[in-house]
Design an enzyme around this catalytic site. Structure first.
Site, mmCIF file in Angstrom:
data_model
loop_
_atom_site.group_PDB
_atom_site.id
_atom_site.type_symbol
_atom_site.label_atom_id
_atom_site.label_comp_id
_atom_site.label_asym_id
_atom_site.label_seq_id
_atom_site.Cartn_x
_atom_site.Cartn_y
_atom_site.Cartn_z
ATOM 1 N N LYS A 34 -8.702 6.389 -19.339
ATOM 2 C CA LYS A 34 -9.109 6.892 -20.658
ATOM 3 C C LYS A 34 -7.941 6.834 -21.641
ATOM 4 O O LYS A 34 -7.496 5.756 -21.981
ATOM 5 C CB LYS A 34 -9.709 8.285 -20.496
ATOM 6 N N ASP A 58 -7.767 18.691 -14.276
ATOM 7 C CA ASP A 58 -8.050 17.311 -14.676
ATOM 8 C C ASP A 58 -7.734 17.228 -16.167
ATOM 9 O O ASP A 58 -8.455 17.768 -16.998
ATOM 10 C CB ASP A 58 -9.526 17.002 -14.384
ATOM 11 N N ARG A 67 0.851 -1.203 0.000
ATOM 12 C CA ARG A 67 0.000 0.000 0.000
ATOM 13 C C ARG A 67 0.880 1.245 0.000
ATOM 14 O O ARG A 67 0.570 2.236 -0.622
ATOM 15 C CB ARG A 67 -0.948 0.004 1.218
ATOM 16 N N TYR A 100 -16.700 16.526 -15.118
ATOM 17 C CA TYR A 100 -17.092 15.116 -15.150
ATOM 18 C C TYR A 100 -18.182 14.875 -14.097
ATOM 19 O O TYR A 100 -18.071 15.351 -12.947
ATOM 20 C CB TYR A 100 -15.845 14.276 -14.865
#
Ligand SMILES: *Cc1c(COP(=O)(O)O)cnc(C)c1O
Length: 383
Positions: free
Chosen positions: A200, A175, A52, A104
């Site tokens: 994407k 973004d 992690r 978004y």
């Protein structure tokens, strides 16, 4: 590290963060599918304690992302939303964020339904209107959150101008999912934080979900790294490996996405079924000059078209294409079509950022453009 600041982005996409494996010579970064690492003695380890916190495959991907955005530091997350959420946790209750009014849908949902419950406040502005952005700045403003091009209206925010007007107490976050670092590099334009849904264009093949954050400021990086480990929204090594594999062709794909999208946009603009076709590469786009300046290599693969017939016809078109698959998401090699009002942007209904019900969004892939146009021709026939 192969990460050479002098290299151009095409070379960075293939090499940054990636060294042949020193023990075997394997040219590709191994998938370190491990949760923990054996230590010689307590606190005497090889730089890795628990996955992690750090993982060698993830580290290679993070260096690649920093290289692509021309930034100093990058962190990987399990999804674009996880990246955005972790960035927003740099803020404290009472802090104010200015948000582009066409973000978004998932970002709006996170801000409006979740983070607003923790004392963060948000003002939505049209990011294409600099006066509106300026007027929204308050003493409590800590973040200016931009998407450019926006989704689904494909309006542009002038990153350089907004970064210049931002007060010292506010960070500018961009973004950069729609453009990808090949077409637009916000840090060089003055932004403080870049976030990505690597799901994407970066991944590029619709086979993996992921996110990333890139910054230049070391103190901010340390805070984000603390959050990454403390919250734990980290990607697994297979997912970051697959994303790195996709990124090797980012420049080739983005060139073709942009070329195909321009031709498809020109076809749609000439078609009587559409009242408006929005693509930053068309000279009819109100911010075409900004698009050429801010995204000089190409204007991307996303097109929005508003249909004369409204939502009924828009839904019909989206159901009739054969090559353009009806699906959410974007940025893969294959072309997609969707109806944001009833799909990706349903969560914005009746909100200040609700989208036009007659709008159809196209993610233009890298297929042969004549096949794409023929598909649209047959689907539009008689509509
Ligand atoms: C998809 C997307 C996101 C969310 O990313 P996920 O990987 O789906 O969590 C955020 N911003 C933009 C612009 C997106 O297109």
């Amino acid at each position: 590290m192969t990460n050479n600041a002098n290299h151009r982005i095409e070379t960075i996409a293939i090499h940054a963060g990636q060294e042949p494996d020193p023990t075997t010579g394997a040219i590709m970064t191994p998938i370190y599918q491990t949760s923990t690492y054996v230590q010689n003695a307590p606190e005497d380890h090889k730089g890795y304690e628990y996955s992690r916190t750090d993982n060698p495959t993830r580290k290679a991907f993070q260096e690649l992302m920093a290289g692509l955005e021309g930034g100093q530091f990058a962190l990987a997350f399990a999804s674009g939303m996880a990246a955005i959420d972790s960035v927003m946790r740099l803020l404290n209750p009472g802090d104010h964020t200015i948000v582009g009014n066409d973000v978004y849908g998932g970002t709006f949902r996170l801000f409006d339904k979740i983070l607003s419950r923790y004392g963060l406040t948000f003002t939505y502005v049209n990011p294409a209107n600099l006066d509106e952005v300026q007027a929204a700045i308050q003493p409590a403003t800590k973040m200016i959150w931009l998407e450019t091009p926006t989704n689904p209206n494909l309006a542009l925010a002038d990153i350089q101008a907004i970064a210049a007007m931002a007060p010292d107490h506010a960070w500018v976050a961009v973004d950069n999912t729609f453009a990808s670092p090949y077409l637009q590099q916000p840090l060089a334009l003055g932004a403080d934080i870049v976030v990505h849904s690597t799901t994407k264009y970066l991944g590029g093949h619709s086979d993996v979900v992921g996110g990333a954050v890139v910054v230049n400021d070391e103190a901010m990086y340390q805070q984000l790294k603390f959050l990454q480990n403390a919250i734990g929204a980290v990607p697994g090594p297979q997912d970051v490996w697959l994303t790195m594999r996709g990124i090797k062709t980012l420049h080739l794909r983005m060139d073709r996405h942009s070329q195909n999208a321009l031709q498809v946009a020109q076809f749609l603009a000439d078609h009587p079924a559409f009242s408006e076709v929005i693509y930053p590469g068309l000279d009819t786009h109100p911010q075409h000059q900004l698009a050429l300046r801010q995204m000089p290599r190409g204007q991307g693969g996303m097109i929005s078209g508003i249909m004369h017939g409204g939502p009924g016809v828009a839904r019909k078109l989206a159901s009739r294409t054969k090559l353009f698959a009806l699906a959410e998401s974007l940025g893969g090699v294959e072309s997609l079509i969707e109806h944001p009002f009833s799909m990706t942007h349903a969560s914005t209904a009746n909100s200040p950022i609700a989208c036009n019900p007659g709008l159809v969004r196209f993610s233009v892939g890298v297929e042969n453009v004549d096949d794409l146009i023929e598909d649209l021709q047959q689907a539009l026939h008689g509509l």
